[in-house]
Write an enzyme that holds these catalytic residues in place. Structure first.
Site, PDB file in Angstrom:
ATOM      1  N   THR A   1     -10.986  -6.779  -4.600  1.00 53.47           N
ATOM      2  CA  THR A   1     -12.327  -6.719  -5.200  1.00 53.47           C
ATOM      3  C   THR A   1     -12.863  -5.285  -5.126  1.00 53.47           C
ATOM      4  OG1 THR A   1     -13.124  -7.559  -3.068  1.00 53.47           O
ATOM      5  CG2 THR A   1     -13.062  -9.131  -4.879  1.00 53.47           C
TER       6      THR A   1
ATOM      7  N   LEU B   1      10.072 -20.599  -5.016  1.00 52.65           N
ATOM      8  CA  LEU B   1       9.016 -19.783  -4.415  1.00 52.65           C
ATOM      9  C   LEU B   1       7.688 -19.897  -5.188  1.00 52.65           C
ATOM     10  CD1 LEU B   1       8.351 -17.274  -2.454  1.00 52.65           C
ATOM     11  CD2 LEU B   1       8.863 -15.870  -4.464  1.00 52.65           C
TER      12      LEU B   1
ATOM     13  N   HIS C   1       2.310   3.519  -8.910  1.00 55.22           N
ATOM     14  CA  HIS C   1       2.153   2.088  -9.219  1.00 55.22           C
ATOM     15  C   HIS C   1       3.357   1.588 -10.014  1.00 55.22           C
ATOM     16  CE1 HIS C   1      -1.739   2.291  -7.505  1.00 55.22           C
ATOM     17  NE2 HIS C   1      -2.343   2.909  -8.508  1.00 55.22           N
TER      18      HIS C   1
ATOM     19  N   ASP D   1       0.824  -1.211   0.000  1.00 53.63           N
ATOM     20  CA  ASP D   1       0.000   0.000   0.000  1.00 53.63           C
ATOM     21  C   ASP D   1       0.858   1.261   0.000  1.00 53.63           C
ATOM     22  OD1 ASP D   1      -2.358   1.379  -0.044  1.00 53.63           O
ATOM     23  OD2 ASP D   1      -2.809   1.129   2.082  1.00 53.63           O
TER      24      ASP D   1
HETATM   25  C1  IPE Z   1      -5.451  -2.740  -0.143  1.00 53.52           C
HETATM   26  O1  IPE Z   1      -5.118  -1.402  -0.307  1.00 53.52           O
HETATM   27  C2  IPE Z   1      -5.448  -3.439  -1.460  1.00 53.52           C
HETATM   28  C3  IPE Z   1      -4.152  -3.607  -2.093  1.00 53.52           C
HETATM   29  C4  IPE Z   1      -2.993  -3.291  -1.583  1.00 53.52           C
HETATM   30  C5  IPE Z   1      -4.189  -4.203  -3.402  1.00 53.52           C
HETATM   31  P1  IPE Z   1      -6.239  -0.274  -0.452  1.00 53.52           P
HETATM   32  O2  IPE Z   1      -5.517   0.992  -0.587  1.00 53.52           O
HETATM   33  O3  IPE Z   1      -7.181  -0.646  -1.532  1.00 53.52           O
HETATM   34  O4  IPE Z   1      -7.003  -0.403   0.941  1.00 53.52           O
HETATM   35  P2  IPE Z   1      -7.791   0.670   1.788  1.00 53.52           P
HETATM   36  O5  IPE Z   1      -8.841   1.263   0.879  1.00 53.52           O
HETATM   37  O6  IPE Z   1      -6.819   1.696   2.253  1.00 53.52           O
HETATM   38  O7  IPE Z   1      -8.372  -0.100   2.930  1.00 53.52           O
HETATM   39  C1  IPE Z   2      -1.540   0.268  -3.369  1.00 52.30           C
HETATM   40  O1  IPE Z   2      -1.377   1.643  -3.391  1.00 52.30           O
HETATM   41  C2  IPE Z   2      -1.799  -0.312  -4.727  1.00 52.30           C
HETATM   42  C3  IPE Z   2      -3.171  -0.791  -4.921  1.00 52.30           C
HETATM   43  C4  IPE Z   2      -4.121  -0.777  -4.035  1.00 52.30           C
HETATM   44  C5  IPE Z   2      -3.485  -1.306  -6.224  1.00 52.30           C
HETATM   45  P1  IPE Z   2      -2.589   2.641  -3.375  1.00 52.30           P
HETATM   46  O2  IPE Z   2      -2.971   2.931  -4.781  1.00 52.30           O
HETATM   47  O3  IPE Z   2      -3.690   2.141  -2.521  1.00 52.30           O
HETATM   48  O4  IPE Z   2      -1.913   3.904  -2.733  1.00 52.30           O
HETATM   49  P2  IPE Z   2      -2.525   4.897  -1.659  1.00 52.30           P
HETATM   50  O5  IPE Z   2      -3.019   4.055  -0.523  1.00 52.30           O
HETATM   51  O6  IPE Z   2      -3.625   5.628  -2.327  1.00 52.30           O
HETATM   52  O7  IPE Z   2      -1.387   5.764  -1.267  1.00 52.30           O
HETATM   53 MG    MG Z   3      -4.106   2.356  -0.539  1.00 52.19          MG
END
Ligand code: IPE
Ligand code: IPE
Ligand code: MG
Length: 241
Positions: free
Chosen positions: A67, A132, A38, A21
Site C-alpha cells: 500500500t 501451489l 524489477h 526486496d
Molecule cells: C516491501 O519493500 C514491499 C515489497 C517488497 C513489495 P519496500 O522496499 O517497499 O519496504 P521498505 O520501504 O524498505 O520498508
Molecule cells: C522490491 O525492490 C520491489 C518492490 C518493493 C516493488 P525495491 O524496489 O524496494 O528495491 P530497493 O529496496 O529500493 O533496493
Molecule cells: Mg525496498
C-alpha cells in the site's frame, strides 16, 4: 522432482511468504535505472514459483506491491503494474501446466482497471488448479487488510444478526484476504532489511523469519532451499513450554 537437497518433505512449510526486496539496489549497483532491477527480479519470481510447486508447498505469498509503494514515482509504479500484467499474460500457460492457482491479497480495487481485469482472468482460469496457491500481494498492507476486514464485520453487524460477542479469532480470519489459508510458517526477506514492512501482520504472528543480504534479482534456488532447510531445523513453540 530432482530437488531435495536433504530436505524432508514433512518438514517443509505449508505456507511461505516472501518480501522480495532489493531490486532498486541491484540496478543501482550496475548503474541501471531502478526498473531494470524489477525486470530482473521477475525472473527470480518465475524460478521461485516453479520451485515451490515442485516441492509441494501449499501456499506461496509474494509481496509484490505494498500500500505504501503507491508513493513511489509514477513512472516506477506504472512499470511495476506493466510487469505484473506481462507476467500474468505470458506465464499463464506455464502456470496452468504447473497446476498453480493464482490468488491475490490486498486492496485490489486500488489497481488500475486493466491490471485488475488481467488479474481476474488469471484467477478465474486457474481457480480449479490443485497445486501451489500463489498469493500475489498487490496493493497489500497488513494494516489496510485489518481496516478493510473490520469495516466488513461492522457492516455485517449492522445489517445482519451477527453480534459483537461473536467476534473471535476465527471470525476475523474469515474476513482476511487469506481466508481459508494456513498462516505463513516462514517469511523470507531479501536485501538485508530486517523488517516486515506491513506484510501479513496478523497471519505472521508466529511465522519463522529468515533474512539474507542477497538482493532479490540475485536470489537463487540454492539459497531458497537453504532457507527451507534452516526452517526445517527450527523448533516452533507457539508460546508453549
Ligand atoms: C516491501 O519493500 C514491499 C515489497 C517488497 C513489495 P519496500 O522496499 O517497499 O519496504 P521498505 O520501504 O524498505 O520498508
Ligand atoms: C522490491 O525492490 C520491489 C518492490 C518493493 C516493488 P525495491 O524496489 O524496494 O528495491 P530497493 O529496496 O529500493 O533496493
Ligand atoms: Mg525496498
Amino acid at each position: 522432482m530432482a530437488i531435495t537437497n536433504g530436505l524432508d518433505p514433512k518438514q517443509l512449510p505449508k505456507h511461505v511468504g516472501i518480501i522480495m526486496d532489493g531490486n532498486g539496489r541491484w540496478a543501482k549497483k550496475r548503474g541501471l535505472p531502478r526498473v531494470a532491477g524489477h525486470k530482473e527480479g521477475a525472473k527470480t519470481v518465475k524460478m521461485i514459483v516453479r520451485t515451490s510447486g515442485e516441492l509441494g508447498i501449499q501456499v506461496l505469498s509474494l509481496y509484490a506491491f505494498s500500500t505504501e509503494n503507491w508513493q513511489r514515482p509514477q513512472e516506477e509504479v506504472r512499470y511495476l503494474m506493466g510487469l505484473l500484467t506481462e507476467y500474468l499474460i505470458s506465464e499463464l500457460d506455464e502456470l496452468m501446466a504447473e497446476d498453480v492457482k493464482i490468488k491475490a491479497i490486498g486492496d485490489l480495487n486500488a489497481l488500475p482497471g486493466r491490471v485488475l481485469k488481467i488479474l481476474e482472468n488469471a484467477m478465474e482460469k486457474t481457480a480449479y488448479n490443485k497445486g501451489l496457491t500463489l498469493n500475489l500481494a498487490l496493493s497489500y498492507g497488513g494494516r489496510d487488510e485489518l481496516i478493510r476486514s473490520t469495516r466488513k464485520i461492522a457492516l455485517e453487524i449492522k445489517s445482519t444478526n451477527l453480534t459483537c460477542e461473536e467476534i473471535n479469532e476465527a471470525l476475523i480470519r474469515a474476513y482476511l484476504d487469506t481466508k481459508d489459508q494456513p498462516d505463513p510458517d516462514l517469511i523470507i526477506r531479501t536485501s538485508g532489511e530486517m523488517r516486515l514492512s506491513n506484510f501479513l501482520l496478523f497471519q505472521g504472528a508466529y511465522a519463522e523469519l529468515w533474512f539474507t543480504n542477497t538482493l532479490w534479482p540475485d536470489f537463487t534456488k540454492d539459497e531458497y532451499l537453504k532457507a527451507l532447510l534452516e526452517y526445517s531445523k527450527r523448533t516452533r513453540r507457539f508460546g508453549k513450554a
